[in-house]
Write a protein that holds these residues in place. Sequence first.
Motif, PDB file in Angstrom:
ATOM      1  N   LEU A 423       0.811  -1.218   0.000  1.00  0.00           N
ATOM      2  CA  LEU A 423       0.000   0.000   0.000  1.00  0.00           C
ATOM      3  C   LEU A 423       0.844   1.267   0.000  1.00  0.00           C
ATOM      4  CD1 LEU A 423      -2.660  -1.115   2.645  1.00  0.00           C
ATOM      5  CD2 LEU A 423      -2.835  -1.222   0.155  1.00  0.00           C
ATOM      6  N   LYS A 424       2.004   1.218   0.666  1.00  0.00           N
ATOM      7  CA  LYS A 424       2.866   2.393   0.806  1.00  0.00           C
ATOM      8  C   LYS A 424       4.306   1.927   0.807  1.00  0.00           C
ATOM      9  CE  LYS A 424       3.862   6.176   4.090  1.00  0.00           C
ATOM     10  NZ  LYS A 424       3.501   6.763   5.412  1.00  0.00           N
ATOM     11  N   ASN A 425       5.197   2.700   0.179  1.00  0.00           N
ATOM     12  CA  ASN A 425       6.604   2.305   0.122  1.00  0.00           C
ATOM     13  C   ASN A 425       7.471   3.540  -0.012  1.00  0.00           C
ATOM     14  OD1 ASN A 425       8.818   0.635   0.076  1.00  0.00           O
ATOM     15  ND2 ASN A 425       8.635   0.107  -2.085  1.00  0.00           N
ATOM     16  N   SER A 426       7.858   4.101   1.136  1.00  0.00           N
ATOM     17  CA  SER A 426       8.667   5.321   1.154  1.00  0.00           C
ATOM     18  C   SER A 426      10.139   4.990   0.969  1.00  0.00           C
ATOM     19  CB  SER A 426       8.473   6.058   2.486  1.00  0.00           C
ATOM     20  OG  SER A 426       7.123   6.358   2.703  1.00  0.00           O
ATOM     21  N   GLU A 427      10.888   5.998   0.587  1.00  0.00           N
ATOM     22  CA  GLU A 427      12.341   5.845   0.499  1.00  0.00           C
ATOM     23  C   GLU A 427      12.938   5.779   1.897  1.00  0.00           C
ATOM     24  OE1 GLU A 427      14.036   5.283  -2.223  1.00  0.00           O
ATOM     25  OE2 GLU A 427      12.196   5.430  -3.429  1.00  0.00           O
ATOM     26  N   GLY A 428      14.104   5.212   1.997  1.00  0.00           N
ATOM     27  CA  GLY A 428      14.771   5.152   3.290  1.00  0.00           C
ATOM     28  C   GLY A 428      15.125   3.731   3.670  1.00  0.00           C
ATOM     29  N   ILE A 522      -9.061   0.827   9.268  1.00  0.00           N
ATOM     30  CA  ILE A 522      -8.763   2.256   9.128  1.00  0.00           C
ATOM     31  C   ILE A 522      -7.324   2.480   9.567  1.00  0.00           C
ATOM     32  CG2 ILE A 522      -9.326   4.565   9.999  1.00  0.00           C
ATOM     33  CD1 ILE A 522     -12.257   3.481  10.234  1.00  0.00           C
ATOM     34  N   ILE A 523      -6.468   2.747   8.597  1.00  0.00           N
ATOM     35  CA  ILE A 523      -5.027   2.873   8.862  1.00  0.00           C
ATOM     36  C   ILE A 523      -4.525   4.272   8.529  1.00  0.00           C
ATOM     37  CG2 ILE A 523      -4.596   0.413   8.522  1.00  0.00           C
ATOM     38  CD1 ILE A 523      -3.523   1.121   5.717  1.00  0.00           C
ATOM     39  N   THR A 524      -5.433   5.244   8.493  1.00  0.00           N
ATOM     40  CA  THR A 524      -5.088   6.611   8.099  1.00  0.00           C
ATOM     41  C   THR A 524      -3.891   7.176   8.866  1.00  0.00           C
ATOM     42  OG1 THR A 524      -7.451   6.906   7.682  1.00  0.00           O
ATOM     43  CG2 THR A 524      -6.069   8.886   7.630  1.00  0.00           C
ATOM     44  N   PRO A 525      -3.816   7.046  10.190  1.00  0.00           N
ATOM     45  CA  PRO A 525      -2.670   7.640  10.904  1.00  0.00           C
ATOM     46  C   PRO A 525      -1.330   7.063  10.478  1.00  0.00           C
ATOM     47  CG  PRO A 525      -4.426   7.031  12.436  1.00  0.00           C
ATOM     48  CD  PRO A 525      -4.756   6.399  11.115  1.00  0.00           C
ATOM     49  N   PHE A 526      -1.309   5.801  10.127  1.00  0.00           N
ATOM     50  CA  PHE A 526      -0.047   5.154   9.761  1.00  0.00           C
ATOM     51  C   PHE A 526       0.287   5.396   8.291  1.00  0.00           C
ATOM     52  CE2 PHE A 526      -2.578   2.404  12.641  1.00  0.00           C
ATOM     53  CZ  PHE A 526      -1.951   2.774  13.822  1.00  0.00           C
ATOM     54  N   ALA A 527      -0.740   5.606   7.474  1.00  0.00           N
ATOM     55  CA  ALA A 527      -0.520   5.827   6.051  1.00  0.00           C
ATOM     56  C   ALA A 527      -0.107   7.255   5.750  1.00  0.00           C
ATOM     57  CB  ALA A 527      -1.793   5.492   5.273  1.00  0.00           C
ATOM     58  N   GLU A 528      -0.681   8.228   6.474  1.00  0.00           N
ATOM     59  CA  GLU A 528      -0.441   9.634   6.143  1.00  0.00           C
ATOM     60  C   GLU A 528       0.470  10.329   7.134  1.00  0.00           C
ATOM     61  OE1 GLU A 528      -4.306  11.388   5.542  1.00  0.00           O
ATOM     62  OE2 GLU A 528      -4.491  10.441   3.566  1.00  0.00           O
ATOM     63  N   GLY A 529       0.249  10.079   8.427  1.00  0.00           N
ATOM     64  CA  GLY A 529       1.128  10.647   9.437  1.00  0.00           C
ATOM     65  C   GLY A 529       1.084  12.165   9.487  1.00  0.00           C
ATOM     66  N   THR A 530       1.942  12.715  10.349  1.00  0.00           N
ATOM     67  CA  THR A 530       2.102  14.166  10.496  1.00  0.00           C
ATOM     68  C   THR A 530       3.585  14.456  10.687  1.00  0.00           C
ATOM     69  OG1 THR A 530       1.893  14.089  12.908  1.00  0.00           O
ATOM     70  CG2 THR A 530      -0.158  14.329  11.642  1.00  0.00           C
ATOM     71  N   GLU A 531       3.936  15.728  10.796  1.00  0.00           N
ATOM     72  CA  GLU A 531       5.344  16.066  11.042  1.00  0.00           C
ATOM     73  C   GLU A 531       5.807  15.488  12.375  1.00  0.00           C
ATOM     74  OE1 GLU A 531       6.619  20.048  10.693  1.00  0.00           O
ATOM     75  OE2 GLU A 531       5.663  20.353   8.743  1.00  0.00           O
ATOM     76  N   GLU A 532       4.910  15.513  13.378  1.00  0.00           N
ATOM     77  CA  GLU A 532       5.276  14.996  14.699  1.00  0.00           C
ATOM     78  C   GLU A 532       5.269  13.465  14.720  1.00  0.00           C
ATOM     79  OE1 GLU A 532       2.731  17.141  14.204  1.00  0.00           O
ATOM     80  OE2 GLU A 532       3.879  18.958  14.654  1.00  0.00           O
ATOM     81  N   ALA A 533       4.355  12.870  13.961  1.00  0.00           N
ATOM     82  CA  ALA A 533       4.218  11.401  13.924  1.00  0.00           C
ATOM     83  C   ALA A 533       4.136  10.977  12.459  1.00  0.00           C
ATOM     84  CB  ALA A 533       2.972  10.960  14.677  1.00  0.00           C
ATOM     85  N   PRO A 534       5.281  10.663  11.866  1.00  0.00           N
ATOM     86  CA  PRO A 534       5.337  10.490  10.410  1.00  0.00           C
ATOM     87  C   PRO A 534       4.643   9.246   9.866  1.00  0.00           C
ATOM     88  CG  PRO A 534       7.442   9.953  11.417  1.00  0.00           C
ATOM     89  CD  PRO A 534       6.599  10.531  12.488  1.00  0.00           C
ATOM     90  N   GLY A 535       4.212   8.368  10.707  1.00  0.00           N
ATOM     91  CA  GLY A 535       3.555   7.174  10.199  1.00  0.00           C
ATOM     92  C   GLY A 535       4.564   6.116   9.777  1.00  0.00           C
ATOM     93  N   ALA A 536       4.050   5.020   9.233  1.00  0.00           N
ATOM     94  CA  ALA A 536       4.906   3.910   8.817  1.00  0.00           C
ATOM     95  C   ALA A 536       5.644   4.253   7.536  1.00  0.00           C
ATOM     96  CB  ALA A 536       4.071   2.655   8.631  1.00  0.00           C
ATOM     97  N   SER A 537       6.875   3.758   7.411  1.00  0.00           N
ATOM     98  CA  SER A 537       7.646   3.969   6.185  1.00  0.00           C
ATOM     99  C   SER A 537       7.072   3.153   5.034  1.00  0.00           C
ATOM    100  CB  SER A 537       9.108   3.595   6.414  1.00  0.00           C
ATOM    101  OG  SER A 537       9.683   4.427   7.395  1.00  0.00           O
ATOM    102  N   ALA A 538       6.607   1.942   5.350  1.00  0.00           N
ATOM    103  CA  ALA A 538       5.997   1.070   4.344  1.00  0.00           C
ATOM    104  C   ALA A 538       4.814   0.358   4.988  1.00  0.00           C
ATOM    105  CB  ALA A 538       7.008   0.060   3.816  1.00  0.00           C
ATOM    106  N   ILE A 539       3.793   0.122   4.192  1.00  0.00           N
ATOM    107  CA  ILE A 539       2.616  -0.603   4.671  1.00  0.00           C
ATOM    108  C   ILE A 539       2.272  -1.677   3.656  1.00  0.00           C
ATOM    109  CG2 ILE A 539       0.189  -0.491   5.365  1.00  0.00           C
ATOM    110  CD1 ILE A 539       0.592   2.444   6.043  1.00  0.00           C
TER     111      ILE A 539
END
Length: 599
Positions: A423-428, A522-539
């Motif tokens: 679902l999500k795959n960020s760099e890093g 509902i995985i919105t907090p982990f998928a989108e995150g915020t500056e303070e809580a960036p969420g998961a790097s990959a889902i």
Amino acid sequence: MSELYKDSTASTPERVEDLLSRMTIEEKVGQLFQQMIAPGPGGTVSEGDPVFGLPPTRGLIEDKQISHFNVLGAPDTTREFAQWINSLQEIAENTRLGIPVSISSDPRHAFTDNPAAALMTRTFSQWPETLGLAAIGDEDITEEFGDIARREYIAVGIRTALHPQIDLATEARWARGNGTFGEDATLTARMGCAYVRGFQGTGKFGEGFGTTSVSAMAKHFPGGGPQLDGEDPHFEYGREQVYPGGMFDLHLEPFKAIIAEGTRQMMPYYGMPIGTEWEEVGFGFNKGILTDLLRNRLGFEGIICTDWGLISDVEIMGQPFPARAWGVEHLSEKERALKIIEAGADQFGGETRTDLILELVAEGALTEDRIDASVRRLLTEKFELGLFDDKRYVDLDEAERIVGSEEFRAKGLAAQRASITVLKNSEGAAHLPLAGDQQVKLFVEGGNAEAYAAYATIVDSAEDADVVLVRAKTPFEERGPGFEAFFHAGSLEFTDEERERILALCVAKPVIMDIYLERPAIITPFAEGTEEAPGASAIVANYGASDEALADVLFGASAPKGRLPFDLPRSIAAVVEANSDTPFDTKDPVYRFGHGLSL
């Protein structure tokens, strides 16, 4: 007079009519019931099961003349499983007419273990849930699964599948969504038809319906998805099905397809339709649904078996469990039985009340001709499956060779891998696929860490890790006690405590979140995150996948092919506001149906 029904060279209609002419009314009525049974210790014939309120099996066959049984649980070994069913056949063969038993089962090849919906049988090959087959979206793989499951079922003596479940999962909170192919009618129809071809042997793997088939009972007609507030109609608070979007006919589309495909049996659901043209009683009592719609309008000619327990109140796991007589609670048990027969059903699921039908016949309220019409269908199935001939007993050595073979387990594992959805795959550091050859220090939460040791260096704490893998499950509201606790329903949001705990991990370390989607979490907090809580790097999402399968995907040894079989809603508020009968109706979902990244 020669016993024509025992002559395998005679035609099925001839054999059916000959047997029917020899049967007493008691023997005919026994065919109208399909009760749950469980094996005794070591695969012996059970003397009863007080936990689920099951009577001794021998008495059901010999005294009540019942010859259709739904298997609960399983013996510890394949050999015991096969021997147990052979023992049932031996008891049946020694009755006056020797009518063989027909053994049915809920799904047994995936990860769900709910005695009212699906059962794990650890000696069978293991596959993703049907949601996972839908995520792969390949009819050939679904048909091959059906073929392998068919061969494993037949090897131990199971000849009827109480599936596929082709409801549309349009109400995200519904506890039975995990047994569906998702919320899209077209995908569900395609996958359902492939599933039936595999089980019934009517596609590329079989020889047509016959002695090498498992009869498929599609459910839950006319579609069980649109539950009021997502509650399940096993329980009184979930008895209402509602159609605020006017989508009743859309839920029929998979059933139309599967009838054309030749499914042999059909199970109506417990629920009662509210605010439609149909009588507001449970579908199993509903003549408009079973006769006018299913038989006459859609042309279904096969067996109709009710869902389990529409007549009698019972006790399960020490708790009262009232009959699911929704809309007809005021009727007596005998009146309920008559209404079911008059509605057009052939068989009572989960009941043994032969006395009620015999009383109705004696009183003249029910004719023997009406009973004969249903018994013909039921006997025809037994003859077509070869149960009166060389398919009554199974070979124990052959069962051990077939069930859970290395080939079948490998196919199941491959399907688990393929169904995984990125679902999500960020760099890093947590970018997928991860580097193998022990280059990554990995901490695993919620899984078997040893399964990842072939690829990574496993550490004992998140603090020591380069990457943290969190294996999570779709949240649900605790229900219960007893039987009710098996149904994962209600809110799809993580609790505040669990959400904050996982987000804190995401701040500290790169996190890969894997979530078991038995419903649209509902995985919105982990998928989108915020500056303070960036969420998961990959889902990534799975629909029943072992740690071994997940490890192969995360480290690039196998390519995931999964695509979401439903939308993932943004919030529980969006779910509450959506129409329960309308697919893709939640506002601004985080990930849409069909989403899935390649690696």
